[in-house]
Design a protein around this motif. Structure first.
Motif, PDB file in Angstrom:
ATOM      1  N   TYR A 190       0.792  -1.767  -0.347  1.00  0.00           N
ATOM      2  CA  TYR A 190      -0.278  -0.228  -0.617  1.00  0.00           C
ATOM      3  C   TYR A 190       1.045   0.981  -0.228  1.00  0.00           C
ATOM      4  O   TYR A 190       0.610   2.077  -0.219  1.00  0.00           O
ATOM      5  N   VAL A 191       2.131   1.262   0.380  1.00  0.00           N
ATOM      6  CA  VAL A 191       2.837   2.397   0.887  1.00  0.00           C
ATOM      7  C   VAL A 191       2.717   3.182  -0.369  1.00  0.00           C
ATOM      8  O   VAL A 191       2.740   4.058  -0.299  1.00  0.00           O
ATOM      9  N   LEU A 192       3.847   2.662  -1.949  1.00  0.00           N
ATOM     10  CA  LEU A 192       3.759   3.171  -2.747  1.00  0.00           C
ATOM     11  C   LEU A 192       2.352   4.112  -3.412  1.00  0.00           C
ATOM     12  O   LEU A 192       2.984   5.549  -3.642  1.00  0.00           O
ATOM     13  N   PRO A 193       1.547   3.380  -3.408  1.00  0.00           N
ATOM     14  CA  PRO A 193       0.419   3.577  -4.205  1.00  0.00           C
ATOM     15  C   PRO A 193      -0.215   4.574  -3.250  1.00  0.00           C
ATOM     16  O   PRO A 193      -0.954   6.072  -3.766  1.00  0.00           O
ATOM     17  N   GLY A 194      -0.187   3.810  -2.288  1.00  0.00           N
ATOM     18  CA  GLY A 194      -0.913   5.554  -1.913  1.00  0.00           C
ATOM     19  C   GLY A 194      -0.471   6.991  -1.147  1.00  0.00           C
ATOM     20  O   GLY A 194      -1.132   7.949  -1.682  1.00  0.00           O
ATOM     21  N   PHE A 195       1.186   6.861  -1.360  1.00  0.00           N
ATOM     22  CA  PHE A 195       2.036   8.104  -0.828  1.00  0.00           C
ATOM     23  C   PHE A 195       1.912   8.808  -2.338  1.00  0.00           C
ATOM     24  O   PHE A 195       1.251  10.143  -2.505  1.00  0.00           O
ATOM     25  N   THR A 196       1.538   7.538  -3.447  1.00  0.00           N
ATOM     26  CA  THR A 196       1.420   8.564  -4.981  1.00  0.00           C
ATOM     27  C   THR A 196       0.343   9.298  -4.880  1.00  0.00           C
ATOM     28  O   THR A 196       0.351  10.983  -5.425  1.00  0.00           O
ATOM     29  N   MET A 197      -0.568   8.469  -4.659  1.00  0.00           N
ATOM     30  CA  MET A 197      -2.042   9.075  -4.344  1.00  0.00           C
ATOM     31  C   MET A 197      -2.196  10.329  -3.795  1.00  0.00           C
ATOM     32  O   MET A 197      -2.673  11.507  -3.966  1.00  0.00           O
ATOM     33  N   GLY A 198      -1.472   9.792  -2.434  1.00  0.00           N
ATOM     34  CA  GLY A 198      -2.241  10.767  -1.027  1.00  0.00           C
ATOM     35  C   GLY A 198      -1.284  11.793  -1.308  1.00  0.00           C
ATOM     36  O   GLY A 198      -1.641  13.088  -1.017  1.00  0.00           O
ATOM     37  N   TRP A 199      -0.282  12.528  -1.887  1.00  0.00           N
ATOM     38  CA  TRP A 199       0.877  13.638  -2.110  1.00  0.00           C
ATOM     39  C   TRP A 199       0.140  14.668  -2.928  1.00  0.00           C
ATOM     40  O   TRP A 199       0.029  15.452  -3.159  1.00  0.00           O
ATOM     41  N   PHE A 200      -0.588  13.850  -3.609  1.00  0.00           N
ATOM     42  CA  PHE A 200      -1.477  15.410  -4.572  1.00  0.00           C
ATOM     43  C   PHE A 200      -2.404  15.571  -4.074  1.00  0.00           C
ATOM     44  O   PHE A 200      -3.168  16.636  -4.368  1.00  0.00           O
ATOM     45  N   VAL A 201      -2.796  14.886  -2.657  1.00  0.00           N
ATOM     46  CA  VAL A 201      -4.041  15.368  -2.362  1.00  0.00           C
ATOM     47  C   VAL A 201      -3.812  16.085  -1.368  1.00  0.00           C
ATOM     48  O   VAL A 201      -3.774  17.079  -0.675  1.00  0.00           O
ATOM     49  N   VAL A 202      -2.678  16.494  -0.477  1.00  0.00           N
ATOM     50  CA  VAL A 202      -1.497  17.088   0.278  1.00  0.00           C
ATOM     51  C   VAL A 202      -1.893  18.859   0.601  1.00  0.00           C
ATOM     52  O   VAL A 202      -2.511  19.643   0.689  1.00  0.00           O
ATOM     53  N   ALA A 203      -1.233  19.007  -1.293  1.00  0.00           N
ATOM     54  CA  ALA A 203      -1.854  20.766  -1.057  1.00  0.00           C
ATOM     55  C   ALA A 203      -3.339  20.737  -0.919  1.00  0.00           C
ATOM     56  O   ALA A 203      -3.447  21.964  -0.428  1.00  0.00           O
ATOM     57  N   GLY A 204      -4.082  20.208  -1.026  1.00  0.00           N
ATOM     58  CA  GLY A 204      -5.618  21.043  -1.153  1.00  0.00           C
ATOM     59  C   GLY A 204      -5.834  20.868   0.192  1.00  0.00           C
ATOM     60  O   GLY A 204      -6.346  22.096   0.156  1.00  0.00           O
ATOM     61  N   ILE A 205      -5.564  19.892   1.094  1.00  0.00           N
ATOM     62  CA  ILE A 205      -6.082  20.298   2.357  1.00  0.00           C
ATOM     63  C   ILE A 205      -5.213  20.601   3.002  1.00  0.00           C
ATOM     64  O   ILE A 205      -5.420  21.895   3.967  1.00  0.00           O
TER      65      ILE A 205
END
Lengths: 311, 532
Positions: free
Chosen positions: A173-188
């Motif tokens: 879960y780590v790599l795909p989770g981080f890849t997708m999650g980083w995209f959302v970081v800016a918005g949050i």
């Protein structure tokens, strides 16, 4: 009052869903012939017409539409033309896989985005604030596809500390989770930062400070709770998007999720699968919106839903 | 006392000797399959594990579990040593084929394979349930007769000398695959589609849609393979080619489908590449050549467009030399009686311009070149652009139109795309008239040509009653395709697979369309296989 509001929203959502599915039902039938994918190119015209008839695809569109909704009411979403299994069964397999990945991604995004947002609000225009903004910006600017492959090359291929692709262990879960999650970081991060800046300037915060409460208490117990509202809204709605539209990450990391399923269904012109997927996607977005709005009312007692608007 | 010691010693020595003797006489423990071979592919297509419900493109994994009635070898020839039929006989009038079924073959559920299973399987392949695209060929079977438990006769409506080829896996897979009658009838088709049973060296273990299919070696030695080398063979779906290469580098895959763009990366990472030589035939096709007033209906125009292209440059620079230029397409060098005297067209842009003038187009003409993602051929889009520049160089005005291939086919079947070009990379296959019959028959699906004389040539090949007649007919067809520039052949392409050299040795991929011949890697007895 709240109950009526929720029912009303559900009814509106159902109407929106019917309109959406109708639109997709019609449009997808103009994009190509699924028989082409089911039979090899050497199949004769007779074979093709025979298969088309057995699947009911030779009937007029409005007849197919009527049959489709009759079956939906009975809980039958049809059979996937590609995988030859009930659509509901395929979705039931794939949706949880995407939901788990979306959950991990959102958790990563919140774990990174929230502290950065708070720090940015408290240390406005400092080096920390600027760094936080850059981190958030990079998450949105870097192509998800490229980011995933780079992280894969570094952590999976060179350092060999994480698996390359697929599902299996928690480490997957780590790599795909981080890849997708980083995209959302800016918005949050940006939402929380601007929201917290506003809240920190409000009268009740000044009052709390005047009463002698510690700064930590003012920020974490009073200001943050109010500043979280837009973040909750954003996270809730975006979570539904992460589940249903993570096609790029699912492709790079060979994650057999909902997004990849829909992409293959579209490629294959798998009409029942596309329609079923649209219903699920639409329902998820409607439920996510409704949940967020309901949560709002619980988080902020000032918000009450009356005749069609928040008070 | 002293007399007892020698006696005791003799007894002990005798005992030790007998134990050693017994140990030596015991056979060495049989080798067991071990380890797992992981094959990373871009897609498992419809992921059907019922061999009668998939397309030919599913062959590469179905051949783990199922045997064919007629055997083939890795040279692309029929081979009675490798199929369920150990012998066959075609009657002089080619209207009856008798098969003698090999004794001792068991399905993976323990049922013995007999002629009843063969009859059942052939009839199932012909039934409406089956999605076999080659029913057009196999529907010549009028009746399947049981002569005795190990002999079956096919009675044909018409002579069909090439039917025997369709019942092996060189061309098709569904037509000749053998499934267990008792099991399928007892459990039903739907159950079988999720819990298949075959007679091959690997049995179905598990699958997850769009993720993997896993096979497990059968527990007793297989009649053709012996003891398979690997305990498991897993086909994993990994849509992105960069990810597949990363898996190879990391050791998470042993074999991976790659494209030409990955050749350098593979070499840099010290991984090997294995090639299925000439696995695909790449060409451009003129659509609706019969369109009124359309320039592509003229032989000189088509010749000009063929001479405008430097095939060698395309092969060397865009296809990384992984193939060979060709003068015939879409049929390729795997075809029966493939002619070797029809050379690739030369590169002669000046002659091309001259031909256009002679054809009445001194200023060239406008036409459309469709650009799309062709399955298994990612280079297609770029090559289309390069070809457009070759056409521009001789004065033509191509317009590139990006489309979705599926949506384009709808337009093609409705004949609404005159004066245009498409491209394809077609799996090289045994039956030479297969693709021409799809593309060039005037009552076919594509109808790129509407010419009774072309129909006659194609039908002559399809209906040939002897192999000699077929040879003459197919040569005439190829000569016509070549001589009249019916399409634009570019090259036969090698299908490329990256392998981990530590785990995968020499691998001959055979000559079956869409097949991988993984049996070459895991077979102990190596029947029908080249030496490693």
């Amino acid at each position: 009052m709240m109950g009526r509001y929720i029912l009303g929203r559900l009814f509106q959502g159902a109407i929106a869903l019917v309109v959406l599915v109708t639109f997709v039902f019609v449009v997808v039938r103009f994009t190509g012939d699924p028989i082409d994918q089911m039979l090899g190119p050497a199949a004769t015209r007779e074979q093709r017409e025979g298969l088309r008839g057995s699947l009911g695809l030779d009937k007029p569109m409005f007849v197919q539409y009527g049959i489709y909704w009759t079956n939906i009411v009975r809980g039958d979403f049809g059979r996937s033309l590609a995988w030859k299994r009930p659509v509901a069964e395929v979705i039931a397999q794939r949706l949880p896989q995407s939901a788990k990945l979306a959950g991990v991604s959102m958790a990563i995004a919140l774990l990174i985005g929230m502290p950065l947002g708070v720090l940015g609000a408290l240390r406005r225009d400092s080096a920390l604030d600027v760094s936080a903004k850059i981190i958030g910006l990079l998450g949105q600017a870097l192509p998800v596809f490229w980011l995933g492959l780079i992280l894969m090359e570094i952590f999976a291929v060179r350092l060999e500390i994480l698996p390359v692709a697929g599902m299996g262990s928690p480490l997957h879960y780590v790599l795909p989770g981080f890849t997708m999650g980083w995209f959302v970081v800016a918005g949050i991060m940006r939402l929380l930062r601007s929201s917290l800046v506003d809240v920190l300037d409000s009268e009740f915060v000044k009052m709390a400070r005047a009463k002698g409460l510690s700064e930590t208490s003012v920020i974490w117990e009073h200001a943050l709770r109010n500043a979280l509202l837009p973040v909750v809204s954003f996270a809730g709605i975006y979570f539904a998007t992460l589940i249903t539209a993570a096609i790029v990450v699912e492709t790079v990391f060979a994650w057999p999720g909902f997004g990849l399923m829909m992409y293959n269904a579209l490629k294959f012109r798998d009409f029942p699968m596309i329609q079923g997927g649209v219903i699920v996607t639409g329902a998820l977005v409607i439920v996510a919106n409704l949940t967020v709005d309901t949560l709002y009312a619980f988080i902020d007692p000032r918000i009450r839903y009356g005749r069609g608007r928040a008070k | 006392m002293q007399k007892r010691k020698p006696l005791l010693g003799s007894v002990i020595a005798a005992l030790v000797l007998s134990v050693v003797t017994v140990e030596s006489a015991s056979p060495a423990p049989a080798r067991k399959p071990e380890g797992e071979l992981v094959v990373a592919v871009g897609s498992l297509w419809q992921q059907n594990v019922d061999p009668h419900r998939g397309t030919n493109a599913s062959k590469f994994y179905l051949e783990m579990q199922f045997d064919q009635l007629v055997g083939i070898n890795s040279e692309g020839q029929l081979d009675p040593k490798t199929g369920v039929a150990e012998k066959w006989e075609v009657s002089p009038d080619s209207k009856k084929i008798t098969f003698w079924i090999r004794k001792g073959i068991k399905f993976q559920n323990g049922d013995v394979l007999t002629a009843e299973d063969v009859k059942f399987s052939l009839e199932r392949a012909l039934s409406p349930y089956s999605l076999d695209e080659y029913k057009g060929y196999t529907s010549v079977i009028q009746e399947v007769k049981l002569v005795n438990p190990y002999v079956v006769e096919l009675i044909l409506k018409d002579p069909a000398p090439r039917l025997i080829y369709m019942l092996g896996s060189l061309q098709s897979f569904d037509s000749g695959v053998i499934v267990p009658k008792k099991y399928v009838k007892a459990k039903g088709d739907e159950y079988f589609a999720l819990h298949p049973v075959g007679s091959g060296p690997y049995k179905f273990h598990s699958q997850q849609l769009d993720a993997y299919i896993k096979y497990e070696a059968v527990s007793s030695p297989h009649w053709r393979v012996g003891i398979p080398k690997y305990k498991y063979i897993t086909f994993k779906v990994v849509p992105d080619v960069s990810t597949r290469v990363a898996m190879l580098k990391r050791g998470e895959a042993d074999i991976a489908e790659i494209g030409r763009a990955q050749i350098k990366e593979m070499k840099d990472a010290r991984l090997d590449i294995r090639r299925k030589l000439s696995g695909r035939s790449f060409c451009m096709q003129f659509l609706q050549q019969w369109s009124e007033g359309g320039p592509m209906g003229k032989v000189k125009v088509r010749e000009a467009m063929n001479l405008a292209i430097d095939r060698k440059a395309i092969l060397d620079n865009l296809l990384m030399g992984a193939g060979r230029v060709t003068g015939i397409s879409p049929s390729g060098s795997y075809s029966l009686f493939y002619p070797t005297d029809l050379a690739p067209y030369r590169y002669d842009p000046e002659r091309a311009k001259q031909l256009l003038k002679e054809a009445g187009y001194p200023q060239g003409f406008k036409f459309t070149m469709f650009q799309y993602e062709y399955p298994g051929f990612p280079e297609g889009r770029r090559i289309a652009e390069v070809l457009a520049s070759y056409f521009e160089a001789i004065g033509l005005q191509p317009k590139i139109e990006p489309v979705d291939y599926g949506a384009l086919k709808e337009r093609i079947y409705k004949f609404s795309v005159p004066n245009s070009l498409i491209y394809g990379a077609y799996a090289n296959r045994l039956i030479g008239e297969d693709l021409p019959s799809q593309f060039y028959l005037s009552n076919g699906l594509w109808q790129m040509v509407r010419d009774p004389s072309m129909d006659a040539l194609i039908n002559k090949a399809i209906k040939a009653v002897t192999m000699d007649e077929y040879k003459v007919a197919i040569h005439a067809l190829f000569k016509r395709l070549h001589g009249e520039y019916v399409n634009i052949p570019i090259a036969e392409l090698d299908e490329l697979f990256g392998v981990n050299p530590k785990t995968v040795g020499g691998w001959d991929m055979g000559k079956a369309a869409y097949g991988m011949n993984l049996e070459h890697l895991f077979s102990e007895l190596r029947i029908g296989q080249k030496k490693r």
